[in-house]
Design an enzyme around this catalytic site. Structure first.
Site, PDB file in Angstrom:
ATOM      1  N   LYS A 267       0.994  -1.253  -0.025  1.00  0.00           N
ATOM      2  CA  LYS A 267      -0.167  -0.033  -0.032  1.00  0.00           C
ATOM      3  C   LYS A 267       1.011   1.221  -0.211  1.00  0.00           C
ATOM      4  O   LYS A 267       1.671   1.331   0.853  1.00  0.00           O
ATOM      5  CB  LYS A 267      -0.834   0.010   1.386  1.00  0.00           C
ATOM      6  CG  LYS A 267      -1.720   1.405   1.338  1.00  0.00           C
ATOM      7  CD  LYS A 267      -2.722   1.197   2.594  1.00  0.00           C
ATOM      8  CE  LYS A 267      -3.225   2.594   3.152  1.00  0.00           C
ATOM      9  NZ  LYS A 267      -3.994   2.488   4.181  1.00  0.00           N
ATOM     10  N   ASP A 272      -2.693  10.160   3.682  1.00  0.00           N
ATOM     11  CA  ASP A 272      -3.956   9.938   4.029  1.00  0.00           C
ATOM     12  C   ASP A 272      -4.679  10.689   4.743  1.00  0.00           C
ATOM     13  O   ASP A 272      -4.684  10.717   5.952  1.00  0.00           O
ATOM     14  CB  ASP A 272      -3.964   8.385   4.523  1.00  0.00           C
ATOM     15  CG  ASP A 272      -5.367   8.017   4.702  1.00  0.00           C
ATOM     16  OD1 ASP A 272      -6.412   8.501   4.187  1.00  0.00           O
ATOM     17  OD2 ASP A 272      -5.609   6.780   5.433  1.00  0.00           O
ATOM     18  N   LYS A 279      -9.879  12.829   8.170  1.00  0.00           N
ATOM     19  CA  LYS A 279      -9.573  12.559   9.613  1.00  0.00           C
ATOM     20  C   LYS A 279      -9.521  13.529  10.455  1.00  0.00           C
ATOM     21  O   LYS A 279      -9.273  14.992   9.929  1.00  0.00           O
ATOM     22  CB  LYS A 279      -8.140  11.903   9.487  1.00  0.00           C
ATOM     23  CG  LYS A 279      -8.157  10.522   8.793  1.00  0.00           C
ATOM     24  CD  LYS A 279      -6.749   9.947   8.655  1.00  0.00           C
ATOM     25  CE  LYS A 279      -6.523   8.780   8.257  1.00  0.00           C
ATOM     26  NZ  LYS A 279      -7.022   7.698   9.215  1.00  0.00           N
ATOM     27  N   ASP A 290       1.646   6.296   5.687  1.00  0.00           N
ATOM     28  CA  ASP A 290       0.658   5.503   5.078  1.00  0.00           C
ATOM     29  C   ASP A 290       1.360   4.763   3.803  1.00  0.00           C
ATOM     30  O   ASP A 290       0.714   4.011   3.010  1.00  0.00           O
ATOM     31  CB  ASP A 290      -0.560   6.197   4.707  1.00  0.00           C
ATOM     32  CG  ASP A 290      -1.751   5.268   5.008  1.00  0.00           C
ATOM     33  OD1 ASP A 290      -1.623   4.154   5.727  1.00  0.00           O
ATOM     34  OD2 ASP A 290      -2.874   5.495   4.575  1.00  0.00           O
ATOM     35  N   ASP A 349     -12.034   7.093   3.879  1.00  0.00           N
ATOM     36  CA  ASP A 349     -10.946   6.778   4.621  1.00  0.00           C
ATOM     37  C   ASP A 349     -10.391   5.387   4.645  1.00  0.00           C
ATOM     38  O   ASP A 349      -9.492   4.961   4.944  1.00  0.00           O
ATOM     39  CB  ASP A 349     -11.195   7.473   6.100  1.00  0.00           C
ATOM     40  CG  ASP A 349      -9.980   7.725   6.862  1.00  0.00           C
ATOM     41  OD1 ASP A 349      -8.790   7.567   6.285  1.00  0.00           O
ATOM     42  OD2 ASP A 349     -10.017   7.798   8.121  1.00  0.00           O
ATOM     43  N   GLU A 351      -9.371   3.871   2.039  1.00  0.00           N
ATOM     44  CA  GLU A 351      -8.738   3.660   0.961  1.00  0.00           C
ATOM     45  C   GLU A 351      -7.759   2.852   0.194  1.00  0.00           C
ATOM     46  O   GLU A 351      -7.537   2.476  -0.675  1.00  0.00           O
ATOM     47  CB  GLU A 351      -8.294   5.280   0.630  1.00  0.00           C
ATOM     48  CG  GLU A 351      -6.720   5.367   1.206  1.00  0.00           C
ATOM     49  CD  GLU A 351      -6.659   5.487   2.553  1.00  0.00           C
ATOM     50  OE1 GLU A 351      -7.635   5.571   3.182  1.00  0.00           O
ATOM     51  OE2 GLU A 351      -5.537   5.255   2.976  1.00  0.00           O
ATOM     52  N   ARG A 353      -7.629  -0.675   0.837  1.00  0.00           N
ATOM     53  CA  ARG A 353      -8.144  -1.695   0.143  1.00  0.00           C
ATOM     54  C   ARG A 353      -8.484  -1.322  -1.097  1.00  0.00           C
ATOM     55  O   ARG A 353      -8.813  -2.175  -1.913  1.00  0.00           O
ATOM     56  CB  ARG A 353      -9.391  -2.131   1.346  1.00  0.00           C
ATOM     57  CG  ARG A 353     -10.507  -1.038   1.339  1.00  0.00           C
ATOM     58  CD  ARG A 353     -11.336  -1.649   2.441  1.00  0.00           C
ATOM     59  NE  ARG A 353     -10.737  -1.219   3.654  1.00  0.00           N
ATOM     60  CZ  ARG A 353     -11.409  -1.289   4.910  1.00  0.00           C
ATOM     61  NH1 ARG A 353     -12.583  -1.788   5.096  1.00  0.00           N
ATOM     62  NH2 ARG A 353     -10.781  -0.891   6.120  1.00  0.00           N
TER      63      ARG A 353
END
Ligand code: BES
Ligand code: MN
Ligand code: ZN
Length: 495
Positions: A267, A272, A279, A290, A349, A351, A353
Site C-alpha cells: 500500500k 492519507d 480524519k 501510510d 478513509d 482507501e 483496500r
C-alpha cells in the site's frame, strides 16, 4: 560497514576494542573467561566491584590491560545464561552498537556470538549481528541536513570459537547486512515528508533501482493506462489530489522465466487525509507513513538485487494520495473495480483496500506462486495487537503458519486473525456488490475480508502493519518492518 568473520583465540587479536559478554550471575561466557584468565582477572575484578552487574544491555568500557592485545574491552551484559535467546542477544547487540558509536570506536571485534544462544546457529547469530549493526547506523537527515551526524562504524569482526561454522556465519552476515540496509531504505522512504515522497517519487525510486541492477526491470503505469485496464477503484482514491496515482511493478529475475514468481504488494498512500471522510487533526502528520507497505516492498527489492537469490519476485506498489477536494470521491459513490465487482465507498478513509484490490487483480496475469500484500490498513489493528506484532491474515493455513514462523525467526513477529465467511456479512451493500467498510466491529478482519474477494486465484496472505511500521513519540520514525519477515520468507522460498 565492513563485516568480517574470524575464528580463534580472543587473546591474540589486536583491535581498538574487543566486545565481551558477561552474565548477571557472576559467570562468564567461555571467550570472556579466557580473557579474564589472560588479564589476571581484570573482568572478575570490575564485576566484583559492582561496576557492571551483567544485566541485559549493560555496558562498561575498560582501558588496555596486560595479557590481551586489544586496546580496550567493552563488557556487555547478557542477563541470565539460561535465558539468553535471540531476542536478548538482539538487545545486547543494540546496546553494543550504541556504545561503540558513543565512544567513537569505528572498528571492533565482537565475541557475543561465541556464547550459547537458544535456537541460534552461527548463521542466525551472524545475520542478527549484521542486521542490527546496519540498522543502528541509520539516522534521518534529508530535510534536516545540519543535524549532528551519527558516528559510523567502519569494520566489525565477528569472532567465533575455533569450532565455529565460518561458512554459515558468512552467509548470515550477507543476508543480515542486506536485511538491515533494506530496512533503512524502507525507513528513509517512510520518513520522507509527503511533499517529497509522492506516488511519482516512489515510481522514480523504483526506476532508479532498476537502472542500477540488471536483474530488475521496473514499469510504472500512468493514470491513463490504469483507466484502460479498468482500475477505477484505485483511481478513485487519487481523484481529490493534485498528485497523479501510480501502479509500480518491479520484476526481479533470478531464475528461469518458467518459474512462477512470488509477489509482494505494498500500500503506497503517500498521504492519507481520509478524503471527504476527513480524519481529525491530532497526529495527522503521521499519515505520511501510510506508504510504509510500499516502502517495505522497495526495501525487499533492494535486498534481492544485492543478494541475487535464484528465484523470481515481483514487487508491486499501489500508490495514490488521499485528499479532499471538489473532485474527490464522495461517501456513497460506487466504482467498478478491475475485477468487475462494484464497490460502494461508504467511507473514503478506507482507501487502502481500494488501491490494493485493483493491484491484486492486475497481478493474476503473473500466475504467482504466492502473494503477500503489506499495508498500514487499519487503526483497529493497533487496538488489537499494539506495536509488538503485525496482523497476519490468510485463508491458506499453511501459508499463514509459514509466515508466522518467519516472523518469529526474524524477530519481526506477526499474529494471525481469522478471515472466516461470517465476517463477509458485514460488507454487504444495497447499492453495490460490496461495501468498503464493515462497521465498527473487527475492523482489521473486515478489511482483510474485503481483500479476500480479489485474491481467489492464488495463494495469498495479508499483513496489516498499522501498528508496526512506525514509532510514535520521541522516537517518531519508520521502523523498516516487516522487511525482515518478508526477506525471511522469500529467501527460504528460494532454497
Ligand atoms: N491508513 C489508515 C489506517 C491507520 C490509521 C494506520 C492510523 C495507522 C494509524 C487507513 O487508511 C484508515 O484510515 N483506516 C480506517 C478504516 C475505517 C474507515 C474502516 C481506520 O482505521 O479508521
Ligand atoms: Mn484512510
Ligand atoms: Zn490509509
Amino acid at each position: 560497514m565492513n563485516f568480517l568473520v574470524k575464528t580463534g583465540s580472543a587473546t591474540a587479536i589486536a583491535t581498538p576494542v574487543l566486545v565481551l559478554g558477561v552474565f548477571d550471575d557472576g559467570t562468564l561466557p567461555a571467550t570472556t573467561a579466557d580473557i579474564d584468565q589472560a588479564t589476571g582477572r581484570a573482568i572478575s575484578r570490575v564485576m566484583k566491584a559492582g561496576d557492571i552487574k551483567g544485566k541485559l544491555g549493560d555496558g562498561l568500557l575498560l582501558q588496555k590491560t596486560k595479557g590481551c592485545r586489544a586496546e580496550r574491552l567493552l563488557l556487555i551484559g547478557l542477563g541470565k545464561p539460561k535465558e539468553l535467546d535471540a531476542k536478548k542477544y538482539a538487545t545486547a547487540l543494540r546496546a553494543t552498537c550504541k556504545l561503540l558509536q558513543q565512544y567513537q570506536l569505528g572498528s571492533a571485534v565482537v565475541t557475543l556470538a561465541a556464547a550459547e544462544i537458544k535456537d541460534c546457529d552461527a548463521q542466525r547469530k551472524a545475520a542478527l549481528l549484521a542486521r542490527l549493526f546496519e540498522h543502528g547506523q541509520y539516522r534521518y537527515y534529508t530535510t534536516k541536513p545540519k543535524a549532528s551526524k551519527l558516528f559510523q562504524l567502519e569494520q566489525v569482526t565477528l569472532l567465533l570459537d575455533a569450532a565455529g561454522d565460518r561458512a554459515g556465519a558468512r552467509r548470515g552476515v550477507a543476508t543480515g547486512a542486506a536485511t538491515g540496509r533494506a530496512m533503512n531504505v524502507a525507513r528513509e522512504l517512510g520518513n520522507l515528508p509527503a511533499n517529497i515522497c509522492t506516488p511519482t517519487y516512489l515510481g522514480k525510486q523504483a526506476l532508479q533501482l532498476a537502472k542500477r541492477n540488471k536483474q530488475l526491470t521496473t514499469q510504472v503505469l500512468s493514470e491513463a493506462q490504469m483507466k484502460r485496464l479498468g482500475m477505477h477503484s484505485l483511481l478513485s482514491v487519487g481523484n481529490g489530489s493534485a498528485q497523479s496515482s501510480a501502479l509500480i511493478i518491479m520484476h526481479y529475475k533470478g531464475a528461469a522465466a518458467s518459474e512462477r514468481p512470488h509477489i509482494v504488494v505494498g500500500k503506497g498512500i503517500t498521504f492519507d487525509t481520509g478524503g471527504i471522510s476527513l480524519k481529525a487533526g491530532l497526529g495527522l502528520d503521521e499519515m505520511k507513513f501510510d506508504m510504509c507497505g510500499a516502502a517495505s516492498v522497495l526495501g525487499v527489492m533492494n535486498a534481492l538485487c544485492e543478494l541475487k537469490p535464484a528465484m523470481n519476485v515481483i514487487g508491486v506498489i499501489a500508490s495514490a494520495e488521499n485528499m479532499p477536494s471538489g473532485t474527490a470521491t464522495k461517501p456513497g459513490d460506487v466504482v467498478t473495480t478491475m475485477s468487475g465487482q462494484t464497490v460502494e465507498i461508504l467511507n473514503t478513509d478506507a482507501e487502502g483496500r481500494l488501491v490494493l484490490c485493483d493491484a491484486l487483480t492486475y497481478i493474476e496475469r503473473f500466475k504467482p506462486a504466492s502473494v503477500i500484500d503489506i499495508a498500514t490498513l487499519t487503526g483497529a489493528c493497533i487496538t488489537a495487537l499494539g506495536s509488538v506484532c503485525s496482523g497476519l491474515m490468510s485463508p491458506d493455513d499453511k501459508l499463514a503458519e509459514t509466515l508466522y514462523q518467519c516472523g518469529l525467526a526474524s524477530l519481526d513477529p506477526a499474529w494471525r486473525l481469522p478471515l472466516w465467511d461470517e465476517y463477509q456479512e458485514q460488507l454487504k451493500s444495497n447499492f453495490a456488490d460490496i461495501a468498503n467498510i464493515g462497521g465498527p466491529k473487527a475492523g482489521t478482519v473486515t478489511a482483510g475480508c474485503f481483500l479476500a474477494r480479489f485474491t481467489k486465484k492464488y495463494r495469498w496472505a495479508h499483513l496489516d502493519i498499522a501498528g508496526t511500521a512506525w514509532l510514535q513519540g520521541g522516537d517518531k520514525g519508520a521502523t523498516g518492518r516487516p522487511v525482515p519477515l518478508l526477506l525471511e520468507y522469500l529467501l527460504n522460498a528460494a532454497k
